[in-house]
Write a protein that holds these residues in place. Structure first.
Motif, PDB file in Angstrom:
ATOM      1  N   THR A 160      23.168 -14.092   5.289  1.00 32.01           N
ATOM      2  CA  THR A 160      24.593 -13.970   5.607  1.00 32.01           C
ATOM      3  C   THR A 160      25.437 -14.370   4.405  1.00 32.01           C
ATOM      4  O   THR A 160      26.439 -13.725   4.078  1.00 32.01           O
ATOM      5  CB  THR A 160      24.958 -14.835   6.825  1.00 32.01           C
ATOM      6  N   ILE A 161      25.029 -15.442   3.732  1.00 33.38           N
ATOM      7  CA  ILE A 161      25.736 -15.868   2.510  1.00 33.38           C
ATOM      8  C   ILE A 161      25.567 -14.815   1.422  1.00 33.38           C
ATOM      9  O   ILE A 161      26.531 -14.438   0.739  1.00 33.38           O
ATOM     10  CB  ILE A 161      25.211 -17.234   2.034  1.00 33.38           C
ATOM     11  N   ALA A 162      24.333 -14.302   1.273  1.00 31.05           N
ATOM     12  CA  ALA A 162      24.044 -13.328   0.219  1.00 31.05           C
ATOM     13  C   ALA A 162      24.808 -12.025   0.423  1.00 31.05           C
ATOM     14  O   ALA A 162      25.268 -11.406  -0.544  1.00 31.05           O
ATOM     15  CB  ALA A 162      22.543 -13.055   0.165  1.00 31.05           C
ATOM     16  N   LYS A 163      24.955 -11.607   1.680  1.00 31.30           N
ATOM     17  CA  LYS A 163      25.610 -10.328   1.929  1.00 31.30           C
ATOM     18  C   LYS A 163      27.106 -10.378   1.651  1.00 31.30           C
ATOM     19  O   LYS A 163      27.751  -9.344   1.513  1.00 31.30           O
ATOM     20  CB  LYS A 163      25.348  -9.853   3.353  1.00 31.30           C
ATOM     21  N   MET A 164      27.675 -11.573   1.566  1.00 35.46           N
ATOM     22  CA  MET A 164      29.093 -11.687   1.252  1.00 35.46           C
ATOM     23  C   MET A 164      29.391 -11.293  -0.196  1.00 35.46           C
ATOM     24  O   MET A 164      30.523 -10.952  -0.532  1.00 35.46           O
ATOM     25  CB  MET A 164      29.578 -13.114   1.516  1.00 35.46           C
ATOM     26  N   ILE A 165      28.365 -11.318  -1.062  1.00 35.78           N
ATOM     27  CA  ILE A 165      28.577 -10.963  -2.476  1.00 35.78           C
ATOM     28  C   ILE A 165      28.904  -9.472  -2.621  1.00 35.78           C
ATOM     29  O   ILE A 165      29.944  -9.121  -3.211  1.00 35.78           O
ATOM     30  CB  ILE A 165      27.352 -11.369  -3.316  1.00 35.78           C
ATOM     31  N   PRO A 166      28.059  -8.549  -2.117  1.00 39.36           N
ATOM     32  CA  PRO A 166      28.437  -7.130  -2.225  1.00 39.36           C
ATOM     33  C   PRO A 166      29.696  -6.795  -1.438  1.00 39.36           C
ATOM     34  O   PRO A 166      30.483  -5.933  -1.856  1.00 39.36           O
ATOM     35  CB  PRO A 166      27.219  -6.388  -1.665  1.00 39.36           C
ATOM     36  N   ILE A 167      29.887  -7.475  -0.303  1.00 34.46           N
ATOM     37  CA  ILE A 167      31.089  -7.218   0.491  1.00 34.46           C
ATOM     38  C   ILE A 167      32.337  -7.602  -0.302  1.00 34.46           C
ATOM     39  O   ILE A 167      33.298  -6.836  -0.390  1.00 34.46           O
ATOM     40  CB  ILE A 167      31.013  -8.001   1.819  1.00 34.46           C
ATOM     41  N   ALA A 168      32.312  -8.801  -0.895  1.00 38.53           N
ATOM     42  CA  ALA A 168      33.454  -9.257  -1.699  1.00 38.53           C
ATOM     43  C   ALA A 168      33.670  -8.337  -2.895  1.00 38.53           C
ATOM     44  O   ALA A 168      34.813  -8.025  -3.256  1.00 38.53           O
ATOM     45  CB  ALA A 168      33.233 -10.701  -2.155  1.00 38.53           C
ATOM     46  N   ALA A 169      32.569  -7.881  -3.522  1.00 40.81           N
ATOM     47  CA  ALA A 169      32.683  -7.005  -4.690  1.00 40.81           C
ATOM     48  C   ALA A 169      33.363  -5.691  -4.324  1.00 40.81           C
ATOM     49  O   ALA A 169      34.261  -5.219  -5.039  1.00 40.81           O
ATOM     50  CB  ALA A 169      31.295  -6.747  -5.279  1.00 40.81           C
ATOM     51  N   ILE A 285      21.041  -4.002  -4.149  1.00 43.91           N
ATOM     52  CA  ILE A 285      20.109  -5.050  -3.721  1.00 43.91           C
ATOM     53  C   ILE A 285      20.788  -5.986  -2.733  1.00 43.91           C
ATOM     54  O   ILE A 285      20.208  -6.393  -1.722  1.00 43.91           O
ATOM     55  CB  ILE A 285      19.573  -5.835  -4.934  1.00 43.91           C
ATOM     56  N   GLY A 286      22.060  -6.323  -3.028  1.00 40.79           N
ATOM     57  CA  GLY A 286      22.809  -7.192  -2.122  1.00 40.79           C
ATOM     58  C   GLY A 286      22.984  -6.569  -0.751  1.00 40.79           C
ATOM     59  O   GLY A 286      22.874  -7.249   0.275  1.00 40.79           O
ATOM     60  N   ILE A 287      23.250  -5.259  -0.724  1.00 39.60           N
ATOM     61  CA  ILE A 287      23.413  -4.565   0.558  1.00 39.60           C
ATOM     62  C   ILE A 287      22.082  -4.486   1.301  1.00 39.60           C
ATOM     63  O   ILE A 287      22.034  -4.631   2.532  1.00 39.60           O
ATOM     64  CB  ILE A 287      24.000  -3.156   0.329  1.00 39.60           C
ATOM     65  N   ILE A 288      20.992  -4.274   0.568  1.00 38.60           N
ATOM     66  CA  ILE A 288      19.668  -4.248   1.189  1.00 38.60           C
ATOM     67  C   ILE A 288      19.350  -5.608   1.819  1.00 38.60           C
ATOM     68  O   ILE A 288      18.831  -5.690   2.940  1.00 38.60           O
ATOM     69  CB  ILE A 288      18.592  -3.863   0.150  1.00 38.60           C
ATOM     70  N   ILE A 289      19.684  -6.691   1.103  1.00 40.94           N
ATOM     71  CA  ILE A 289      19.491  -8.036   1.661  1.00 40.94           C
ATOM     72  C   ILE A 289      20.328  -8.206   2.929  1.00 40.94           C
ATOM     73  O   ILE A 289      19.897  -8.803   3.909  1.00 40.94           O
ATOM     74  CB  ILE A 289      19.862  -9.110   0.614  1.00 40.94           C
TER      75      ILE A 289
END
Length: 443
Positions: A160-169, A285-289
């Motif tokens: 959940t934390i990791a997926k916020m990176i591509p979302i924020a980008a 990769i972020g979206i896959i995670i």
């Protein structure tokens, strides 16, 4: 013969884990892969944004309604338990049967199918690799969830934390570096044949679905009467905001004609276009995670329904399916059962088709649960741990939204609806046969 001590699920999940499971289970493939189909059906960028907002509002009203019901029935099994307590054993069985035979495996297969598209693009593989990649991912995540529930919950927090990176980008780049007008772009030439605004909202509801799965872990929360409503409401509200901003970001960066042309590959194209080849791969990769986190949340929750039904001896092979490991208290056989059905679904159905059908199937029972709030208000005089605000309007909106989903999907795909509804109805003779055999064994 000495009686063995009964093994029960652990009450070890706190608010952080519950909230991350709600958000992590919802945010998966839908927001990344449904942009094209929502836009095509809506006909314009403005209506596409509105479809995502209305889909979120419908989901929030559903969550507020279920939060009141769930706070009064904080047990493992979620919707299965709610329907049984409200309408009786047979209806409860059908709700559980629907989730373990149709909805659960279908939604896992759908998310894994969408995820494998990105994975194949990332590694430069042909489309023939999509199903093997999806199956391998499901097996790996399923194996992890055969350990104790803290492992799956921890993975949900991390992803959940990791997926916020591509979302924020995507949000930041689209809003501040995009040159398109997010509102007012028209795609009238495909609007006539692609669907309508109702179909657009239906597509967004797949992106929002999954929030109720946290209710399946009611028996494993430390204080479910308080934590369950809070996690559902805050989780859905956060996702509503995130989805709206992502959609605006995508529409700011890409013209609607490009989104229409790319379809399911819109997000992958945007990632490379915005951040270059390497940056695009990192974003993918972020979206896959993110999608792995969604599959994990579903793999954590659906076997709990199998376990709850097997413990009641409602389904065949109940002795095996209700088995918990002595140390980790994990329903390993139930998890293997869900993995098997999801793999079969992947082999025979397109992920986009599966996504619409699983939403239709679960909403049949959502509506029954929404009506249940009126039943509980009349029959349960005990103090409520949580009360739905703006009652009765919030439940009425939830019911209206559910009816809208059913009508839209029946019009859009009557053959698929009949197939999935038929599989649910088959549950009735299964229930009667299991109960008759169980009664004969006890006589």
């Amino acid at each position: 013969m000495e009686k063995q001590p009964q093994i029960e699920l652990k009450r070890s999940l706190g608010f952080g884990s519950a909230l991350s499971i709600v958000i992590g289970t919802i945010i998966g493939s839908g927001i990344f892969f449904k942009q094209g189909s929502v836009l095509d059906s809506a006909g314009s960028s403005t209506m596409a944004i509105l479809a995502w907002v209305l889909g979120g509002i419908i989901t929030l009203t559903a969550g507020l309604t279920i939060a009141e019901i769930g706070s009064q029935m904080p047990y493992t099994g979620g919707l299965y338990v709610y329907i049984e307590n409200l309408y009786g054993r047979i209806w409860g069985f059908l709700a559980g049967w629907m989730q373990i035979i149709v909805y659960g495996p279908a939604i896992i297969a759908s998310v894994a199918g969408f995820m494998s598209i990105l994975m194949a693009n990332l590694f430069g593989l042909s489309s023939a690799w999509r199903i093997p990649l999806a199956v391998i991912t499901i097996l790996a995540i399923g194996a992890m969830n055969m350990l104790e529930n803290r492992v799956g919950a921890a993975f949900s927090v991390i992803t959940t934390i990791a997926k916020m990176i591509p979302i924020a980008a995507i949000i930041i780049f689209g809003l501040f570096w995009g040159h398109q007008h997010a509102f007012g772009q028209t795609l009238s030439q495909v609007h006539q044949s692609a669907g309508n605004f109702g179909v657009a909202i239906l597509a967004t509801l797949f992106g929002y679905d999954g929030w109720i799965l946290i209710a399946n872990l009611g028996g494993e929360m430390k204080n479910p009467q308080k934590l369950l409503p809070k996690a559902i409401i805050l989780g859905i509200s956060a996702v509503l905001l995130i989805y709206t901003l992502i959609t605006i970001g995508v529409l700011r960066f890409l013209p609607v004609q490009t989104i229409h042309r790319l379809g399911e590959n819109t997000t992958a194209y945007l990632a490379v276009k915005a951040f270059g080849t390497i940056g695009g791969k990192l974003l993918s990769i972020g979206i896959i995670i993110s999608m792995m986190g969604t599959i994990n949340g579903k793999m954590l929750t659906f076997p709990r329904i199998v376990y709850a039904m097997a413990k009641r001896r409602d389904i065949p092979f109940s002795r095996a399916l209700s088995y918990l490991t002595p140390k980790g208290k994990s329903p390993v056989v139930a998890t293997l059962f869900i993995i098997l059905l999801a793999t079969i679904m992947m082999l025979f159905f397109d992920p986009d088709h599966l996504s619409d059908l699983c939403v239709f199937t679960v909403y049949c029972f959502y509506i029954l649960a929404f009506f249940g709030i009126f039943i509980l208000r009349k029959t349960n005089e005990a103090p409520r741990p949580f009360s739905t605000p703006l009652y009765p309007w919030i439940p009425i909106i939830a019911i209206a939204g559910g009816i809208f989903v059913l009508i839209s999907e029946i019009i859009n795909d009557p053959a698929g609806v009949m197939l999935f509804a038929g599989v649910v109805v088959i549950g009735l003779p299964v229930f009667w046969i299991v109960k008759k055999l169980d009664q004969s064994a006890n006589d």
